[in-house]
Design an enzyme around this catalytic site. Structure first.
Site, PDB file in Angstrom:
ATOM      1  N   CYS A 151      12.946  -1.641  44.269  1.00 57.81           N
ATOM      2  CA  CYS A 151      12.379  -1.008  45.443  1.00 57.81           C
ATOM      3  C   CYS A 151      12.943  -1.619  46.715  1.00 57.81           C
ATOM      4  CB  CYS A 151      10.857  -1.104  45.509  1.00 57.81           C
ATOM      5  SG  CYS A 151      10.030  -0.416  44.082  1.00 57.81           S
ATOM      6  N   ARG A 193      18.633  -1.318  45.059  1.00 57.92           N
ATOM      7  CA  ARG A 193      17.394  -1.979  44.645  1.00 57.92           C
ATOM      8  C   ARG A 193      16.525  -1.094  43.747  1.00 57.92           C
ATOM      9  NH1 ARG A 193      16.355  -6.386  47.587  1.00 57.92           N
ATOM     10  NH2 ARG A 193      14.187  -6.299  46.960  1.00 57.92           N
ATOM     11  N   TRP A 218      11.984   1.781  42.287  1.00 57.32           N
ATOM     12  CA  TRP A 218      12.281   1.450  40.886  1.00 57.32           C
ATOM     13  C   TRP A 218      10.913   1.287  40.255  1.00 57.32           C
ATOM     14  CZ3 TRP A 218      11.482  -2.498  37.305  1.00 57.32           C
ATOM     15  CH2 TRP A 218      12.375  -2.561  36.227  1.00 57.32           C
ATOM     16  N   ASN A 239       7.139  -3.137  47.904  1.00 59.29           N
ATOM     17  CA  ASN A 239       8.039  -3.655  46.873  1.00 59.29           C
ATOM     18  C   ASN A 239       7.307  -4.820  46.207  1.00 59.29           C
ATOM     19  OD1 ASN A 239      10.962  -5.827  47.145  1.00 59.29           O
ATOM     20  ND2 ASN A 239      10.175  -4.769  45.368  1.00 59.29           N
ATOM     21  N   GLY A 240       7.041  -4.678  44.909  1.00 62.85           N
ATOM     22  CA  GLY A 240       6.342  -5.759  44.210  1.00 62.85           C
ATOM     23  C   GLY A 240       5.331  -5.176  43.240  1.00 62.85           C
ATOM     24  N   GLU A 267      29.791 -11.457  28.931  1.00 63.19           N
ATOM     25  CA  GLU A 267      29.825 -10.705  30.184  1.00 63.19           C
ATOM     26  C   GLU A 267      30.583  -9.389  30.015  1.00 63.19           C
ATOM     27  OE1 GLU A 267      28.306 -10.743  32.855  1.00 63.19           O
ATOM     28  OE2 GLU A 267      29.557  -9.698  34.322  1.00 63.19           O
ATOM     29  N   LYS A 280      28.926  -5.853  30.860  1.00 69.98           N
ATOM     30  CA  LYS A 280      29.509  -4.890  31.820  1.00 69.98           C
ATOM     31  C   LYS A 280      29.593  -3.520  31.170  1.00 69.98           C
ATOM     32  CE  LYS A 280      29.085  -6.289  34.784  1.00 69.98           C
ATOM     33  NZ  LYS A 280      28.532  -7.435  35.289  1.00 69.98           N
ATOM     34  N   GLU A 296      26.053  -1.950  30.495  1.00 72.18           N
ATOM     35  CA  GLU A 296      25.346  -1.606  31.741  1.00 72.18           C
ATOM     36  C   GLU A 296      25.805  -0.276  32.319  1.00 72.18           C
ATOM     37  OE1 GLU A 296      24.278  -5.197  34.670  1.00 72.18           O
ATOM     38  OE2 GLU A 296      26.404  -5.120  34.231  1.00 72.18           O
ATOM     39  N   HIS A 344      30.018 -14.462  10.270  1.00 72.56           N
ATOM     40  CA  HIS A 344      28.670 -14.814   9.787  1.00 72.56           C
ATOM     41  C   HIS A 344      27.656 -13.702  10.058  1.00 72.56           C
ATOM     42  CE1 HIS A 344      30.102 -18.797   8.896  1.00 72.56           C
ATOM     43  NE2 HIS A 344      30.557 -18.928  10.126  1.00 72.56           N
ATOM     44  N   LYS A 354      19.754  -3.754  41.121  1.00 72.86           N
ATOM     45  CA  LYS A 354      20.583  -4.934  41.352  1.00 72.86           C
ATOM     46  C   LYS A 354      19.759  -6.186  41.592  1.00 72.86           C
ATOM     47  CE  LYS A 354      24.789  -6.398  43.513  1.00 72.86           C
ATOM     48  NZ  LYS A 354      25.429  -6.597  42.197  1.00 72.86           N
TER      49      LYS A 354
HETATM   50  C1  G6P Z   1      19.707  -7.718  37.611  1.00 70.50           C
HETATM   51  C2  G6P Z   1      21.054  -7.072  37.799  1.00 70.50           C
HETATM   52  C3  G6P Z   1      22.147  -7.935  37.177  1.00 70.50           C
HETATM   53  C4  G6P Z   1      22.077  -9.336  37.749  1.00 70.50           C
HETATM   54  C5  G6P Z   1      20.696  -9.959  37.553  1.00 70.50           C
HETATM   55  C6  G6P Z   1      20.553 -11.281  38.285  1.00 70.50           C
HETATM   56  O1  G6P Z   1      19.339  -7.661  36.284  1.00 70.50           O
HETATM   57  O2  G6P Z   1      21.079  -5.780  37.228  1.00 70.50           O
HETATM   58  O3  G6P Z   1      23.415  -7.375  37.464  1.00 70.50           O
HETATM   59  O4  G6P Z   1      23.050 -10.134  37.136  1.00 70.50           O
HETATM   60  O5  G6P Z   1      19.698  -9.085  38.078  1.00 70.50           O
HETATM   61  O6  G6P Z   1      20.695 -11.046  39.655  1.00 70.50           O
HETATM   62  P1  G6P Z   1      20.971 -12.193  40.706  1.00 70.50           P
HETATM   63  O7  G6P Z   1      20.927 -11.520  42.039  1.00 70.50           O
HETATM   64  O8  G6P Z   1      19.894 -13.207  40.533  1.00 70.50           O
HETATM   65  O9  G6P Z   1      22.314 -12.775  40.395  1.00 70.50           O
END
Ligand code: G6P
Length: 617
Positions: free
Chosen positions: A2, A27, A74, A100-101, A490, A494, A497, A513, A612
């Site tokens: 949000c 957000r 969100w 937001n919260g 990672e 990626k 996601e 394994h 994000k």
């Molecule tokens: C969310 C995002 C990720 C990010 C994570 C941590 O889950 O979708 O892409 O890595 O938060 O975010 P930060 O701002 O703490 O690195």
């Protein structure tokens, strides 16, 4: 998680609010809404879908209002519906709120308010908060109706709610005023000339003003076009500190790129240059950081480091473990921030805690930082969020200076985090075992990174062709050993996601394994195969995969030592010092995921269900 924006000034509020919301869409983007103050009444437009959806109706109305609040959502409480979207109006129509919260005690408050005659339209905790403010506004014995009374009603309500909030509130009795408050969710004030704004993040107003006041938890802000004031929920006055935002709006524009993710991948040479600027000793043998608040004596007393983060930043922590243990020889523990909060992690007294967060606002990371501090540990931060809550609450730290990262999938922030942890490894290593000449070799390697990354980026077209071949698979494995293991994690993250392909990362040798059971012609593997001691072993792992008809895409720095026919597709990256190989190996994985998502027609910058900056638990 949000985003909220409020504007009061002389301009038409609607366009400014919509523009601000677009910049905060990272957000959350399942619904959006705008509330405008029009001739003493509040006009709300809200809809499910992207900001663009609501923008069309807002522009059509062409309201002359010069005050309003807005929200991009969100969902946490209540499904994604027009009714559950914000802003919410109190049932008497007097007060509008964006939030937001999460309000944790909303059910009991709702029952109480229903008893007082409130009718609720939505399933949200936010509508409860809105009506609570309206209730307190009605019930307060003083002051007179108007801005002061609204501030008191917000103060009173803030004391009654449990949970987290960043809010902006308007009231028909004071059509020139906005009141905001925060606890646990970010909120900042943009201080302009003849106008003021309030938002979850500076990017909402950076084009209009570079002056910002970052609010702290427990603070309430009141703003009108000409002025603002801050108090606490305990009624104390606060002297504001006005900071200057150190980046310009152009940095947040797409320019020649199709997506922010693409732009941010290609910005990595510059982002990493910025992370290094001024951070090497004059003799180029070690790294130095103004913000690490321990002296060399204290660092030598440090027996252990604990790194906490979430998501991609957690992968940066895992990479840090390999780099720091190898070059500084200090044991490093890595914890998910969300787990650390609730676990009885054994903590040695000489432990220093690091938190890594691109945004500096991730609630789980913030709470881990607070928990470590409550236990009496020094907590240092690595963040890209200048002025963010994590930046302000840590006992010291390092800014990434990577510039705004807008694509939801983190790219340049990740490689810059790894670089910084590599430089920390060097800094600490030089206080211990690492020799002067080894230190100089590492500095040379770090300095060469922008050029080496550009060499990998030059292969984007080739990587695109390879990506297109693999875009239709449903599953993929990512394999790597030692410091390539977190990079494999990672790479898998990626891909999942942004393309929604199921992907898993494993240490390459661990494949036999269990994960090997998944291998067949339908499940390709991306294998990180750097030069050096593990190359032969990784080549064996590749053979084991291919023997089971699994296709292999290899990313290698081994040059001619990697037989071209050993894999179905080979991406060559430069051979460099081991301390920079995790960064170089990351770049093709980012491009691979990006191009696959594009081929699949996915919304690269706003993947489904993600946000994000996650400011709820
Ligand atoms: C969310 C995002 C990720 C990010 C994570 C941590 O889950 O979708 O892409 O890595 O938060 O975010 P930060 O701002 O703490 O690195």
């Amino acid at each position: 998680m949000c985003g909220i924006v409020g504007y009061v000034g002389k301009q038409k509020a609607s366009a400014i609010l919509v523009e601000g919301l677009k910049r905060l869409e990272y957000r959350g983007y399942d619904s959006a809404g705008v509330a405008l103050m029009e001739s003493g009444s509040i006009n709300v437009t809200k809809k499910t879908g992207r900001v663009e959806n609501v923008a069309a109706s807002v522009y059509k109305n062409n309201s002359p209002a010069h005050l309003g609040i807005s929200h991009t959502r969100w969902a946490t409480h209540g499904g994604v519906t027009d009714t559950n979207a914000h802003p919410h109006l109190s049932s008497d129509g007097k007060i509008a709120l964006v939030h937001n919260g999460v309000i944790e005690n909303y059910e009991s408050l709702r029952r109480f308010l229903e008893g007082e005659g409130c009718a609720f339209l939505s399933q949200t905790d936010t509508e409860v908060f809105c009506n609570l403010i309206a209730y307190n506004y009605r019930e307060l014995p003083e002051p007179e109706p108007g801005a002061e009374r609204l501030i008191e009603a917000v103060r009173q309500s803030a004391r009654m709610v449990e949970g987290t909030y960043g809010i902006a509130v308007i009231c028909t009795d004071c059509p020139e005023d906005i009141v905001g408050a925060r606890k646990g969710s970010p909120l900042c004030l943009g201080v302009g000339h003849g106008e003021n704004m309030i938002a979850s993040d500076v990017s909402a107003f950076v084009g209009r003003t570079q002056n910002v006041v970052y609010l702290d938890d427990g603070q309430i802000v009141h703003l009108n076009a000409e002025d603002f004031s801050i108090t606490t929920t305990g009624s104390e006055a606060v002297s504001p500190v006005i900071d200057t935002i150190d980046w310009k709006i152009e940095e947040a524009e797409l320019g020649r790129f199709t997506h922010y993710m693409e732009k941010e991948i290609f910005e990595q040479p510059v982002a990493l240059e910025n992370a290094m600027r001024g951070r090497f000793s004059d003799d180029e043998s070690t790294a130095k950081f103004g913000g690490l608040t321990l002296d060399s004596y204290q660092w030598r007393q440090t027996d252990r480091l604990l790194f906490c983060a979430c998501g991609t930043a957690w992968h940066a922590c895992m990479t840090a473990k390999y780099l720091i243990e190898r070059y500084a020889r200090i044991p490093v523990e890595v914890e998910y921030a969300s787990e650390f909060r609730y676990r009885n992690t054994p903590m040695d007294k000489n432990t220093v805690v690091f938190v890594i967060s691109q945004s500096g606002e991730t609630l789980d990371t913030l709470e881990a930082l607070r928990e470590a501090q409550r236990k009496g540990f020094r907590v240092l931060g690595i963040t890209n969020g200048v002025g963010s809550t994590i930046a302000r609450e840590t006992d010291g730290g390092i800014y990434q200076h990577a510039g705004p990262e807008i694509g939801v999938a983190s790219t340049k922030a990740f490689t810059s985090q790894i670089l910084i942890t590599g430089m920390i490894a060097l800094h600490l290593g030089r206080m211990r075992d690492l020799s002067f000449s080894d230190g100089r070799d590492m500095v040379r390697a770090f300095r060469s990174l922008p050029g080496l990354i550009s060499q990998v980026l030059d292969q984007a077209d080739k990587i695109k062709v390879i990506a297109e071949k693999y875009a239709d698979y449903a599953d993929m494995l990512f394999l790597g050993r030692l410091s390539m293991f977190p990079i494999a994690l990672e790479g898998a993250l990626k891909l999942k996601e942004i393309s929604y392909i199921h992907a898993e990362g494993y240490p390459a040798a661990e494949m036999k394994h269990g994960p090997i059971a998944l291998i067949n012609e339908q499940c390709p593997s991306v294998v990180l195969s750097p030069h050096g001691e593990t190359l032969k072993k990784v080549l064996s792992n590749i053979q084991e995969t291919r023997a089971r008809k699994g296709k292999v895409i290899a990313i290698t720095s081994a040059g001619k030592d990697f037989p071209e026919d050993a894999a179905d597709d080979v991406i060559h990256i430069p051979q460099a010092h081991d301390c920079v190989m995790p960064i170089l190996a990351t770049i093709p994985l980012q491009l691979f995921a990006y191009y696959i998502a594009c081929v699949r027609g996915c919304d690269v910058d706003k993947p489904r269900n993600l946000a994000k900056s996650v400011t709820v638990e």
